[in-house]
Design a protein around this motif. Structure first.
Motif, PDB file in Angstrom:
ATOM      1  N   ASP A 191     -43.495 -60.615  53.568  1.00 15.16           N
ATOM      2  CA  ASP A 191     -42.041 -60.384  53.605  1.00 15.16           C
ATOM      3  C   ASP A 191     -41.790 -59.599  52.188  1.00 15.16           C
ATOM      4  OD1 ASP A 191     -40.880 -61.061  56.022  1.00 15.16           O
ATOM      5  OD2 ASP A 191     -41.134 -62.935  55.698  1.00 15.16           O
ATOM      6  N   ILE A 192     -42.467 -60.131  51.107  1.00 18.48           N
ATOM      7  CA  ILE A 192     -42.385 -59.309  49.837  1.00 18.48           C
ATOM      8  C   ILE A 192     -42.610 -58.011  50.032  1.00 18.48           C
ATOM      9  CG2 ILE A 192     -43.141 -58.973  47.464  1.00 18.48           C
ATOM     10  CD1 ILE A 192     -43.577 -62.275  47.219  1.00 18.48           C
ATOM     11  N   ALA A 193     -43.758 -57.670  50.699  1.00 18.10           N
ATOM     12  CA  ALA A 193     -44.332 -56.276  51.028  1.00 18.10           C
ATOM     13  C   ALA A 193     -43.227 -55.443  51.906  1.00 18.10           C
ATOM     14  CB  ALA A 193     -45.636 -56.465  51.618  1.00 18.10           C
ATOM     15  N   ALA A 194     -42.850 -56.281  52.949  1.00 15.82           N
ATOM     16  CA  ALA A 194     -41.908 -55.261  53.819  1.00 15.82           C
ATOM     17  C   ALA A 194     -40.568 -54.904  53.045  1.00 15.82           C
ATOM     18  CB  ALA A 194     -41.648 -56.331  55.048  1.00 15.82           C
ATOM     19  N   ALA A 195     -40.021 -56.037  52.007  1.00 15.58           N
ATOM     20  CA  ALA A 195     -38.887 -55.864  51.589  1.00 15.58           C
ATOM     21  C   ALA A 195     -39.060 -54.611  50.673  1.00 15.58           C
ATOM     22  CB  ALA A 195     -38.394 -57.275  50.894  1.00 15.58           C
ATOM     23  N   THR A 196     -40.118 -54.799  49.958  1.00 15.21           N
ATOM     24  CA  THR A 196     -40.361 -53.646  48.876  1.00 15.21           C
ATOM     25  C   THR A 196     -40.188 -52.155  49.615  1.00 15.21           C
ATOM     26  OG1 THR A 196     -41.662 -55.222  47.582  1.00 15.21           O
ATOM     27  CG2 THR A 196     -41.742 -52.889  47.190  1.00 15.21           C
ATOM     28  N   GLN A 197     -41.005 -52.221  50.636  1.00 19.12           N
ATOM     29  CA  GLN A 197     -41.070 -51.024  51.556  1.00 19.12           C
ATOM     30  C   GLN A 197     -39.600 -50.549  51.902  1.00 19.12           C
ATOM     31  OE1 GLN A 197     -42.474 -51.337  55.446  1.00 19.12           O
ATOM     32  NE2 GLN A 197     -43.778 -49.456  55.293  1.00 19.12           N
ATOM     33  N   HIS A 198     -38.926 -51.534  52.440  1.00 13.01           N
ATOM     34  CA  HIS A 198     -37.438 -51.286  52.926  1.00 13.01           C
ATOM     35  C   HIS A 198     -36.793 -50.815  51.953  1.00 13.01           C
ATOM     36  CE1 HIS A 198     -33.999 -52.319  55.370  1.00 13.01           C
ATOM     37  NE2 HIS A 198     -33.440 -52.545  54.467  1.00 13.01           N
ATOM     38  N   LEU A 199     -36.695 -51.292  50.734  1.00 14.36           N
ATOM     39  CA  LEU A 199     -35.811 -50.784  49.668  1.00 14.36           C
ATOM     40  C   LEU A 199     -36.288 -49.315  48.945  1.00 14.36           C
ATOM     41  CD1 LEU A 199     -35.447 -54.317  47.743  1.00 14.36           C
ATOM     42  CD2 LEU A 199     -33.533 -52.886  48.826  1.00 14.36           C
ATOM     43  N   ALA A 200     -37.571 -49.545  49.077  1.00 13.26           N
ATOM     44  CA  ALA A 200     -38.226 -48.000  48.615  1.00 13.26           C
ATOM     45  C   ALA A 200     -37.732 -46.929  49.215  1.00 13.26           C
ATOM     46  CB  ALA A 200     -39.720 -48.133  48.497  1.00 13.26           C
ATOM     47  N   MET A 201     -37.939 -46.954  50.704  1.00 17.87           N
ATOM     48  CA  MET A 201     -37.456 -46.117  51.718  1.00 17.87           C
ATOM     49  C   MET A 201     -36.208 -45.851  51.696  1.00 17.87           C
ATOM     50  SD  MET A 201     -40.502 -45.383  52.864  1.00 17.87           S
ATOM     51  CE  MET A 201     -40.450 -44.146  53.927  1.00 17.87           C
ATOM     52  N   ALA A 202     -35.252 -46.937  51.553  1.00 20.88           N
ATOM     53  CA  ALA A 202     -33.726 -46.518  51.631  1.00 20.88           C
ATOM     54  C   ALA A 202     -33.549 -45.945  49.715  1.00 20.88           C
ATOM     55  CB  ALA A 202     -33.153 -47.686  51.444  1.00 20.88           C
ATOM     56  N   MET A 203     -34.246 -46.117  49.167  1.00 23.81           N
ATOM     57  CA  MET A 203     -34.116 -45.553  47.788  1.00 23.81           C
ATOM     58  C   MET A 203     -33.017 -46.523  46.955  1.00 23.81           C
ATOM     59  SD  MET A 203     -36.222 -42.807  47.017  1.00 23.81           S
ATOM     60  CE  MET A 203     -35.448 -41.833  45.938  1.00 23.81           C
ATOM     61  N   ALA A 204     -32.863 -47.587  47.290  1.00 29.24           N
ATOM     62  CA  ALA A 204     -31.997 -48.807  46.979  1.00 29.24           C
ATOM     63  C   ALA A 204     -32.216 -49.075  45.434  1.00 29.24           C
ATOM     64  CB  ALA A 204     -31.963 -49.723  47.877  1.00 29.24           C
ATOM     65  N   GLY A 205     -31.157 -49.015  44.714  1.00 30.49           N
ATOM     66  CA  GLY A 205     -31.388 -49.635  43.482  1.00 30.49           C
ATOM     67  C   GLY A 205     -30.514 -51.114  43.341  1.00 30.49           C
ATOM     68  N   GLY A 206     -30.557 -51.743  42.339  1.00 28.54           N
ATOM     69  CA  GLY A 206     -29.785 -52.909  42.052  1.00 28.54           C
ATOM     70  C   GLY A 206     -30.756 -54.289  42.428  1.00 28.54           C
ATOM     71  N   ILE A 207     -30.001 -55.553  42.247  1.00 29.33           N
ATOM     72  CA  ILE A 207     -30.706 -56.680  42.451  1.00 29.33           C
ATOM     73  C   ILE A 207     -30.639 -57.245  43.740  1.00 29.33           C
ATOM     74  CG2 ILE A 207     -30.619 -59.047  41.355  1.00 29.33           C
ATOM     75  CD1 ILE A 207     -29.171 -57.853  38.818  1.00 29.33           C
ATOM     76  N   TYR A 208     -31.607 -57.716  44.180  1.00 26.93           N
ATOM     77  CA  TYR A 208     -31.930 -58.590  45.356  1.00 26.93           C
ATOM     78  C   TYR A 208     -32.731 -59.708  45.383  1.00 26.93           C
ATOM     79  CZ  TYR A 208     -30.142 -53.998  47.129  1.00 26.93           C
ATOM     80  OH  TYR A 208     -29.562 -52.696  47.255  1.00 26.93           O
ATOM     81  N   ASN A 209     -32.260 -60.579  46.031  1.00 21.15           N
ATOM     82  CA  ASN A 209     -33.266 -61.754  46.357  1.00 21.15           C
ATOM     83  C   ASN A 209     -33.956 -61.715  47.368  1.00 21.15           C
ATOM     84  OD1 ASN A 209     -31.764 -63.399  43.982  1.00 21.15           O
ATOM     85  ND2 ASN A 209     -30.345 -64.076  45.317  1.00 21.15           N
ATOM     86  N   VAL A 210     -35.291 -61.699  47.307  1.00 18.37           N
ATOM     87  CA  VAL A 210     -36.264 -61.801  48.357  1.00 18.37           C
ATOM     88  C   VAL A 210     -36.844 -63.260  48.474  1.00 18.37           C
ATOM     89  CG1 VAL A 210     -38.400 -60.731  49.084  1.00 18.37           C
ATOM     90  CG2 VAL A 210     -36.648 -59.464  47.468  1.00 18.37           C
ATOM     91  N   THR A 211     -36.310 -63.904  49.426  1.00 17.65           N
ATOM     92  CA  THR A 211     -36.463 -65.296  49.374  1.00 17.65           C
ATOM     93  C   THR A 211     -36.053 -65.950  50.739  1.00 17.65           C
ATOM     94  OG1 THR A 211     -36.026 -67.372  48.562  1.00 17.65           O
ATOM     95  CG2 THR A 211     -33.995 -66.026  48.825  1.00 17.65           C
ATOM     96  N   ASP A 212     -36.349 -66.876  51.367  1.00 15.42           N
ATOM     97  CA  ASP A 212     -36.389 -67.328  52.692  1.00 15.42           C
ATOM     98  C   ASP A 212     -35.118 -67.906  52.903  1.00 15.42           C
ATOM     99  OD1 ASP A 212     -36.556 -69.785  51.338  1.00 15.42           O
ATOM    100  OD2 ASP A 212     -38.389 -70.543  52.567  1.00 15.42           O
TER     101      ASP A 212
END
Length: 289
Positions: A191-212
């Motif tokens: 899920d870390i890998a998928a969340a990173t991909q998700h944010l990268a493809m969206a060109m998203a900036g800012g702070i995100y909690n990547v947690t269950d």
């Protein structure tokens, strides 16, 4: 996309594998050549970066990079990438479009079990979390100075293939430490890998909690792992009298429940929303060694 990962360790190599289909080229660093084979297994072109010295090889590679991920831990001197390359980093990377910085939910500090989100004030306790928060701010400053989106990914306790309580149950090293009302969040490395991909493809900036979704007492996770392994749970151990390293004990000084609502609002869906889903899947997939 041309992807470069500073610190291609456990999370970094999983991110590289996840984004293999998105990037025409991917490179990553380790401190020495000893881990080059690990990077090659996920088709990362390997580079040495020791966090102290810029190399011509890395500088040349950065010239074509569009997406940068920084996973190397900071120290009291700050973020190693920004320390080593400084203002030159922006000049070295004329094609850069997006940065992802892997941080930790430890920056929130202790909140006595209360829920926290990205708007919660940070009050880190440990030195390593204080350094992480300072490094986050360095990258946010970089974003302001350059106008580039920088996503700060605050990760909770990482587990996955090769690193999970099922392995400890299997080899007899699992322990059930009990501290009343203590909970932790966790995150599967997939899920870390998928969340990173998700944010990268969206060109998203800012702070995100990547947690269950399910902050839980650590002893409950061990008990559930034992149930899946048809093993008897180890005896409970009182945290106050347990034989722990200072670092291990320090983790229990921070008690909070971390919300992932902001990441979900961006459209991300977790493959493993809680430890029960993840551990059950690992047993089904024979990932217990």
């Amino acid at each position: 996309m041309r992807l470069f990962i500073f610190g291609a360790g456990y999370s970094g190599t999983n991110i590289a594998a996840q984004m293999q289909g998105d990037a025409e080229w991917r490179g990553g660093t380790s401190r020495t050549q000893a881990r080059f084979a690990d990077l090659a297994r996920v088709d990362l072109q390997p580079f040495v970066f020791d966090g102290e010295t810029p190399t011509d090889e890395v500088a040349k590679a950065l010239g074509t990079v569009t997406h940068l991920i920084q996973s190397i831990s900071p120290d009291e001197r700050g973020d190693p990438v920004l320390r080593v390359f400084g203002q030159q980093l922006n000049r070295l990377m004329p094609r850069l479009e997006w940065v992802g910085y892997l941080s930790t939910v430890g920056v929130y500090g202790n909140h006595d079990g209360a829920w926290v989100d990205e708007e919660t004030s940070c009050k880190p306790v440990s030195r390593r979390s204080i350094w992480r928060l300072a490094a986050e701010n360095q990258w946010l400053d970089f974003s302001q100075q350059t106008g580039l989106p920088v996503a700060i990914l605050r990760l909770s306790g990482i587990y996955g293939a090769g690193r999970n309580p099922l392995i400890k149950v299997g080899n007899g090293t699992a322990r059930r430490l009990v501290k009343p009302d203590q909970v932790f969040n966790r995150i599967h490395v997939a899920d870390i890998a998928a969340a990173t991909q998700h944010l990268a493809m969206a060109m998203a900036g800012g702070i995100y909690n990547v947690t269950d979704d399910l902050p839980a007492p650590p002893q409950d996770v061990v008990t559930y792992a034992c149930r899946l392994m048809n093993a008897s749970p180890p005896p409970e151990i009182d945290f106050e009298t347990a034989d722990l390293t200072p670092m291990a004990r320090s983790f229990y000084g921070e008690n909070k429940r971390v919300s992932n609502a902001k990441l979900k609002k961006r459209g991300f869906r977790f493959r493993y929303p809680d430890y029960k889903t993840a551990l059950s899947a690992m047993v089904a997939d024979d990932q217990i060694r």
